[in-house]
Write an enzyme that holds these catalytic residues in place. Structure first.
Site, PDB file in Angstrom:
ATOM      1  CE  LYS A  36      43.787  50.596  27.024  1.00 22.26           C
ATOM      2  NZ  LYS A  36      42.387  50.476  27.470  1.00 22.26           N
ATOM      3  CG  ASP A  62      42.020  46.828  25.744  1.00 20.90           C
ATOM      4  OD1 ASP A  62      41.601  45.646  25.691  1.00 20.90           O
ATOM      5  OD2 ASP A  62      41.559  47.677  26.517  1.00 20.90           O
ATOM      6  CE  LYS A  64      37.952  45.815  27.025  1.00 18.19           C
ATOM      7  NZ  LYS A  64      38.901  46.919  26.848  1.00 18.19           N
ATOM      8  CG  ASP A  67      32.923  38.062  14.623  1.00 17.56           C
ATOM      9  OD1 ASP A  67      32.175  37.135  14.237  1.00 17.56           O
ATOM     10  OD2 ASP A  67      32.892  39.203  14.130  1.00 17.56           O
ATOM     11  CB  THR A 121      34.632  46.892  35.487  1.00 13.62           C
ATOM     12  OG1 THR A 121      35.212  47.718  34.490  1.00 13.62           O
ATOM     13  CG2 THR A 121      35.624  45.860  35.949  1.00 13.62           C
ATOM     14  NE  ARG A 212      40.647  58.694  33.370  1.00 13.67           N
ATOM     15  CZ  ARG A 212      39.413  58.360  33.699  1.00 13.67           C
ATOM     16  NH1 ARG A 212      38.457  59.262  33.625  1.00 13.67           N
ATOM     17  NH2 ARG A 212      39.135  57.134  34.090  1.00 13.67           N
TER      18      ARG A 212
HETATM   19  O1  C5P Z   1      42.522  56.739  33.098  1.00 12.48           O
HETATM   20  P1  C5P Z   1      42.391  55.407  33.748  1.00 12.48           P
HETATM   21  O2  C5P Z   1      43.574  55.024  34.610  1.00 12.48           O
HETATM   22  O3  C5P Z   1      41.083  55.222  34.470  1.00 12.48           O
HETATM   23  O4  C5P Z   1      42.421  54.406  32.510  1.00 12.48           O
HETATM   24  C1  C5P Z   1      42.239  53.038  32.685  1.00 12.48           C
HETATM   25  C2  C5P Z   1      42.316  52.351  31.373  1.00 12.48           C
HETATM   26  O5  C5P Z   1      41.914  51.007  31.540  1.00 12.48           O
HETATM   27  C3  C5P Z   1      41.444  52.925  30.279  1.00 12.48           C
HETATM   28  O6  C5P Z   1      42.115  52.695  29.033  1.00 12.48           O
HETATM   29  C4  C5P Z   1      40.190  52.101  30.379  1.00 12.48           C
HETATM   30  O7  C5P Z   1      39.521  51.993  29.151  1.00 12.48           O
HETATM   31  C5  C5P Z   1      40.770  50.752  30.769  1.00 12.48           C
HETATM   32  N1  C5P Z   1      39.843  49.873  31.471  1.00 12.48           N
HETATM   33  C6  C5P Z   1      39.213  50.236  32.647  1.00 12.48           C
HETATM   34  N2  C5P Z   1      38.375  49.363  33.260  1.00 12.48           N
HETATM   35  C7  C5P Z   1      38.160  48.176  32.727  1.00 12.48           C
HETATM   36  C8  C5P Z   1      38.790  47.787  31.560  1.00 12.48           C
HETATM   37  C9  C5P Z   1      39.635  48.689  30.945  1.00 12.48           C
HETATM   38  O8  C5P Z   1      39.425  51.324  33.163  1.00 12.48           O
HETATM   39  N3  C5P Z   1      37.390  47.345  33.352  1.00 12.48           N
END
Ligand code: C5P
Length: 232
Positions: A36, A62, A64, A67, A121, A212
């Site tokens: 991603k 991603d 998003k 428009d 979220t 992460r």
């Molecule tokens: O590091 P982590 O596992 O928290 O990363 C989650 C990924 O999903 C990040 O790229 C974050 O921007 C994305 N994301 C999220 N929550 C959302 C939508 C996207 O954590 N509601």
């Protein structure tokens, strides 16, 4: 990505550092189903940088998009050369915008699946009220998922909290792509509502967006392999 070989892990690379991104992707590639890359990487490195970083891995782009329908359709066509496996738009852009995105993808990159983001979220019931929405988050998510399906969108991005209800509502073929995934024992970081990889898949997730817990592990390849093994 047939069901027998389906690896649902999409590793989230949240950086503008192209070298670091390429290094991490190279290490985890054998253990993930895709990568991603979002606004941060795309805005910095553009189409060519994304293509170089993703290599041969399926790409979840991603962006998003949100428009007027004509502009979103143009935005979808503009990234068609990347042939992303998954591309995000905002359901809040409305039925016509979502239909325009789907149509543009079908014409220019037929294998690309369009995903709708329902309610971010980061927003809660109070935020929706301030924005003038009538319903609380959960009802609004369900409403927008139904509208996305009506528009011919292939799936939604949703939180672990929503996945079971949306799976029931939207049926087996609708893609549900779920971030907020944490294997047991891994730091939550800024994620508040998390679920383990296995529980998310059992609740109906089609793909897991994991950043992460893989990218910040001392051995990202081993972390990704362990998560995959936990799904077997
Ligand atoms: O590091 P982590 O596992 O928290 O990363 C989650 C990924 O999903 C990040 O790229 C974050 O921007 C994305 N994301 C999220 N929550 C959302 C939508 C996207 O954590 N509601």
């Amino acid at each position: 990505m047939s069901s027998a070989t389906h690896n649902p892990i999409l590793v989230a690379i949240d950086t503008t550092d192209a070298e670091a991104a390429r290094a991490t992707i190279g290490r985890v590639a054998p253990h993930v189903g895709g990568v991603k890359l979002g606004l941060e990487f795309f805005n910095c490195h553009g189409i060519e940088g994304v293509a170089r970083a993703a290599g041969t891995l399926p790409l979840f782009l991603d962006l998003k998009l949100h428009d007027i329908p004509n502009t979103v359709a143009g935005g979808v066509r503009a990234v068609a050369a990347l042939k992303p496996a998954l591309l995000t738009i905002h359901a809040g852009g409305g039925l016509a915008m979502m239909k325009a995105a789907v149509e543009a993808a079908r014409e220019t990159s037929p294998l690309t699946k369009i995903l709708a983001v329902t309610i971010l979220t980061s927003l809660d019931d109070g935020d929706l009220e301030a924005l003038g929405y009538r319903d609380p988050v959960e009802a609004q998510v369900r409403r927008l998922a139904a509208l996305a399906q009506q528009a011919g969108v292939d799936g939604c991005v949703c939180s672990p909290k929503e996945v079971a209800a949306l799976r029931r509502q939207c049926g087996v073929d609708f893609l549900l792509v779920v971030p907020g995934i944490r294997p047991a024992g891994v730091a939550l970081g800024d994620q508040k509502r998390v679920m383990s990889p296995r529980n998310a898949v059992e609740a109906g997730a089609s793909y897991l967006v994991i950043g992460r817990p893989i990218t910040e592990a001392s051995d990202p390849a081993a972390a990704a392999a362990d998560i995959l093994a936990s799904l077997a």
